[in-house]
Design a protein around this motif. Sequence first.
Motif, PDB file in Angstrom:
ATOM      1  N   VAL A 113      42.220  27.185  58.546  1.00  0.00           N
ATOM      2  CA  VAL A 113      41.949  27.120  57.563  1.00  0.00           C
ATOM      3  C   VAL A 113      41.178  28.121  56.073  1.00  0.00           C
ATOM      4  CG1 VAL A 113      40.022  26.230  55.939  1.00  0.00           C
ATOM      5  CG2 VAL A 113      40.951  24.921  56.839  1.00  0.00           C
ATOM      6  N   PRO A 114      41.887  29.050  55.350  1.00  0.00           N
ATOM      7  CA  PRO A 114      40.729  30.557  55.387  1.00  0.00           C
ATOM      8  C   PRO A 114      39.309  30.402  55.141  1.00  0.00           C
ATOM      9  CG  PRO A 114      43.184  29.892  54.375  1.00  0.00           C
ATOM     10  CD  PRO A 114      42.926  28.696  54.297  1.00  0.00           C
ATOM     11  N   ILE A 115      38.670  31.222  55.023  1.00  0.00           N
ATOM     12  CA  ILE A 115      37.480  31.380  54.925  1.00  0.00           C
ATOM     13  C   ILE A 115      36.875  32.963  53.977  1.00  0.00           C
ATOM     14  CG2 ILE A 115      35.088  31.410  55.920  1.00  0.00           C
ATOM     15  CD1 ILE A 115      36.745  29.449  56.463  1.00  0.00           C
ATOM     16  N   TRP A 116      36.395  32.163  52.978  1.00  0.00           N
ATOM     17  CA  TRP A 116      36.370  33.194  52.127  1.00  0.00           C
ATOM     18  C   TRP A 116      34.785  32.807  52.320  1.00  0.00           C
ATOM     19  CZ3 TRP A 116      38.841  35.551  47.842  1.00  0.00           C
ATOM     20  CH2 TRP A 116      40.088  34.773  47.769  1.00  0.00           C
ATOM     21  N   ILE A 117      34.044  34.556  51.983  1.00  0.00           N
ATOM     22  CA  ILE A 117      32.640  34.721  51.602  1.00  0.00           C
ATOM     23  C   ILE A 117      32.288  34.996  49.928  1.00  0.00           C
ATOM     24  CG2 ILE A 117      30.539  36.479  51.533  1.00  0.00           C
ATOM     25  CD1 ILE A 117      31.143  34.590  54.720  1.00  0.00           C
ATOM     26  N   LEU A 118      31.009  33.684  49.134  1.00  0.00           N
ATOM     27  CA  LEU A 118      31.224  34.183  48.184  1.00  0.00           C
ATOM     28  C   LEU A 118      29.975  34.054  47.973  1.00  0.00           C
ATOM     29  CD1 LEU A 118      31.221  33.411  45.019  1.00  0.00           C
ATOM     30  CD2 LEU A 118      30.528  30.729  45.861  1.00  0.00           C
ATOM     31  N   GLY A 119      29.502  35.640  47.333  1.00  0.00           N
ATOM     32  CA  GLY A 119      28.435  35.810  46.934  1.00  0.00           C
ATOM     33  C   GLY A 119      27.966  36.649  45.885  1.00  0.00           C
ATOM     34  N   SER A 120      26.436  37.326  45.470  1.00  0.00           N
ATOM     35  CA  SER A 120      26.013  37.265  44.392  1.00  0.00           C
ATOM     36  C   SER A 120      25.606  38.580  44.493  1.00  0.00           C
ATOM     37  CB  SER A 120      25.342  36.347  43.298  1.00  0.00           C
ATOM     38  OG  SER A 120      24.147  35.849  44.175  1.00  0.00           O
ATOM     39  N   SER A 121      25.544  39.323  46.206  1.00  0.00           N
ATOM     40  CA  SER A 121      24.853  40.762  46.115  1.00  0.00           C
ATOM     41  C   SER A 121      25.179  41.134  47.225  1.00  0.00           C
ATOM     42  CB  SER A 121      23.176  40.173  46.468  1.00  0.00           C
ATOM     43  OG  SER A 121      23.514  39.442  47.827  1.00  0.00           O
ATOM     44  N   LEU A 122      24.890  41.908  47.988  1.00  0.00           N
ATOM     45  CA  LEU A 122      25.129  43.517  48.911  1.00  0.00           C
ATOM     46  C   LEU A 122      25.104  42.514  50.890  1.00  0.00           C
ATOM     47  CD1 LEU A 122      23.178  46.429  47.962  1.00  0.00           C
ATOM     48  CD2 LEU A 122      24.567  45.742  47.093  1.00  0.00           C
ATOM     49  N   TYR A 123      24.427  41.508  50.430  1.00  0.00           N
ATOM     50  CA  TYR A 123      24.885  40.985  52.042  1.00  0.00           C
ATOM     51  C   TYR A 123      25.855  40.633  52.404  1.00  0.00           C
ATOM     52  CZ  TYR A 123      22.623  37.443  55.509  1.00  0.00           C
ATOM     53  OH  TYR A 123      23.139  37.145  56.365  1.00  0.00           O
ATOM     54  N   GLY A 124      26.341  39.043  50.822  1.00  0.00           N
ATOM     55  CA  GLY A 124      27.454  38.873  51.498  1.00  0.00           C
ATOM     56  C   GLY A 124      28.606  39.374  51.832  1.00  0.00           C
ATOM     57  N   ALA A 125      28.788  40.897  50.860  1.00  0.00           N
ATOM     58  CA  ALA A 125      29.715  42.001  50.597  1.00  0.00           C
ATOM     59  C   ALA A 125      29.494  42.964  52.246  1.00  0.00           C
ATOM     60  CB  ALA A 125      29.127  42.594  49.620  1.00  0.00           C
ATOM     61  N   GLN A 126      28.521  42.945  52.474  1.00  0.00           N
ATOM     62  CA  GLN A 126      28.450  43.564  54.159  1.00  0.00           C
ATOM     63  C   GLN A 126      29.178  42.700  54.838  1.00  0.00           C
ATOM     64  OE1 GLN A 126      24.148  45.927  55.297  1.00  0.00           O
ATOM     65  NE2 GLN A 126      24.176  44.660  53.342  1.00  0.00           N
ATOM     66  N   LEU A 127      28.783  41.067  54.385  1.00  0.00           N
ATOM     67  CA  LEU A 127      29.623  40.387  55.838  1.00  0.00           C
ATOM     68  C   LEU A 127      30.734  39.438  55.843  1.00  0.00           C
ATOM     69  CD1 LEU A 127      28.283  37.912  58.720  1.00  0.00           C
ATOM     70  CD2 LEU A 127      28.398  36.543  56.495  1.00  0.00           C
ATOM     71  N   ALA A 128      31.015  40.053  54.962  1.00  0.00           N
ATOM     72  CA  ALA A 128      32.608  39.842  54.457  1.00  0.00           C
ATOM     73  C   ALA A 128      33.573  41.471  54.644  1.00  0.00           C
ATOM     74  CB  ALA A 128      32.359  39.500  52.787  1.00  0.00           C
ATOM     75  N   ALA A 129      32.834  42.037  54.189  1.00  0.00           N
ATOM     76  CA  ALA A 129      33.835  43.504  55.199  1.00  0.00           C
ATOM     77  C   ALA A 129      33.476  43.227  56.863  1.00  0.00           C
ATOM     78  CB  ALA A 129      32.803  44.604  54.660  1.00  0.00           C
ATOM     79  N   MET A 130      31.725  43.232  57.197  1.00  0.00           N
ATOM     80  CA  MET A 130      32.290  43.028  58.982  1.00  0.00           C
ATOM     81  C   MET A 130      33.681  41.951  59.824  1.00  0.00           C
ATOM     82  SD  MET A 130      28.895  42.307  61.108  1.00  0.00           S
ATOM     83  CE  MET A 130      28.362  40.639  60.467  1.00  0.00           C
ATOM     84  N   LEU A 131      33.776  41.080  58.897  1.00  0.00           N
ATOM     85  CA  LEU A 131      34.494  39.564  59.067  1.00  0.00           C
ATOM     86  C   LEU A 131      35.774  40.247  58.931  1.00  0.00           C
ATOM     87  CD1 LEU A 131      32.066  36.466  59.252  1.00  0.00           C
ATOM     88  CD2 LEU A 131      31.959  37.925  61.505  1.00  0.00           C
ATOM     89  N   GLY A 132      35.806  41.020  58.319  1.00  0.00           N
ATOM     90  CA  GLY A 132      37.280  41.180  57.588  1.00  0.00           C
ATOM     91  C   GLY A 132      38.017  39.231  56.808  1.00  0.00           C
ATOM     92  N   LEU A 133      36.956  39.377  55.726  1.00  0.00           N
ATOM     93  CA  LEU A 133      36.912  38.273  55.436  1.00  0.00           C
ATOM     94  C   LEU A 133      37.806  38.344  53.986  1.00  0.00           C
ATOM     95  CD1 LEU A 133      35.168  35.780  56.771  1.00  0.00           C
ATOM     96  CD2 LEU A 133      37.087  36.003  57.101  1.00  0.00           C
ATOM     97  N   PRO A 134      38.011  37.442  52.961  1.00  0.00           N
ATOM     98  CA  PRO A 134      38.107  37.873  51.458  1.00  0.00           C
ATOM     99  C   PRO A 134      36.735  37.729  50.611  1.00  0.00           C
ATOM    100  CG  PRO A 134      39.098  35.721  52.158  1.00  0.00           C
ATOM    101  CD  PRO A 134      38.957  36.802  53.675  1.00  0.00           C
ATOM    102  N   TYR A 135      36.812  38.044  50.033  1.00  0.00           N
ATOM    103  CA  TYR A 135      35.130  38.284  49.149  1.00  0.00           C
ATOM    104  C   TYR A 135      35.546  37.334  47.432  1.00  0.00           C
ATOM    105  CZ  TYR A 135      30.655  39.837  47.874  1.00  0.00           C
ATOM    106  OH  TYR A 135      29.471  40.436  47.480  1.00  0.00           O
ATOM    107  N   ALA A 136      34.505  36.645  47.030  1.00  0.00           N
ATOM    108  CA  ALA A 136      34.714  36.417  45.750  1.00  0.00           C
ATOM    109  C   ALA A 136      32.800  36.705  45.495  1.00  0.00           C
ATOM    110  CB  ALA A 136      34.886  34.631  45.886  1.00  0.00           C
TER     111      ALA A 136
END
Length: 223
Positions: free
Chosen positions: A51-74
């Motif tokens: 199942v595809p995993i996305w990171i949904l965020g509204s701050s810099l924290y989620g952006a860093q995590l999505a980048a680190m794990l290689g996940l799509p970012y919303a």
Amino acid sequence: GTDMGTARALRRNLEAGADSFPQDVVELMGYFQPAGDGQRIRAVPGEGEQVPIWILGSSLYGAQLAAMLGLPYAFASHFAPAELDHALEIYRSRFQPSKQLDKPYVMLGLNVFAAPSDAEARLLFTSLQQAFVNLRTGRPGRLPPPVEGYERDLDPMAKTMLGRALSCAVVGAPETVGQGIEAFVQRTGADELMVTAQIFDHAARVRSFEILADVHKSLSEAA
């Protein structure tokens, strides 16, 4: 026993707080892989389904995590756009390819209020404006009906708050909506949009999405 062990594992994650979020995401991703020997928590359905995993965020924290794990970012730019540009820069510059994704992929939230005329669309938009003012002043509730001249009569502080919170919004007639969407995508480089329209009247809401669908078709044909 197994049930008690499962309960303890789930309770540990619920009580751990934000500090354990990266670990929790990795653990969640593992549940959609084939189960290993002795694995006590299993996803049914979902196990082995990749199942595809996305990171949904509204701050810099989620952006860093999505980048680190290689996940799509919303990003929730439709109501919290303050860190949008910085978050996109961090996500794209720090992205690490993964099994799920080989390059950055971004979905952005966008308010789209479409109507036959700019004036009617702006009127429909006042429902969301009222809802935000009510929420920020401690009076949350149901979505209010539109009000003529609402923004004109607002105090300066409320106008400033709305300008910041709802800056990612395209409001207007079909031509205005088309131009607004093109400009937003060009500025942000969004791969995908998550469109929302909190319109009080259901028929007007349906019509707004119908207009948007026609605009999207025209933009796609012109591309």
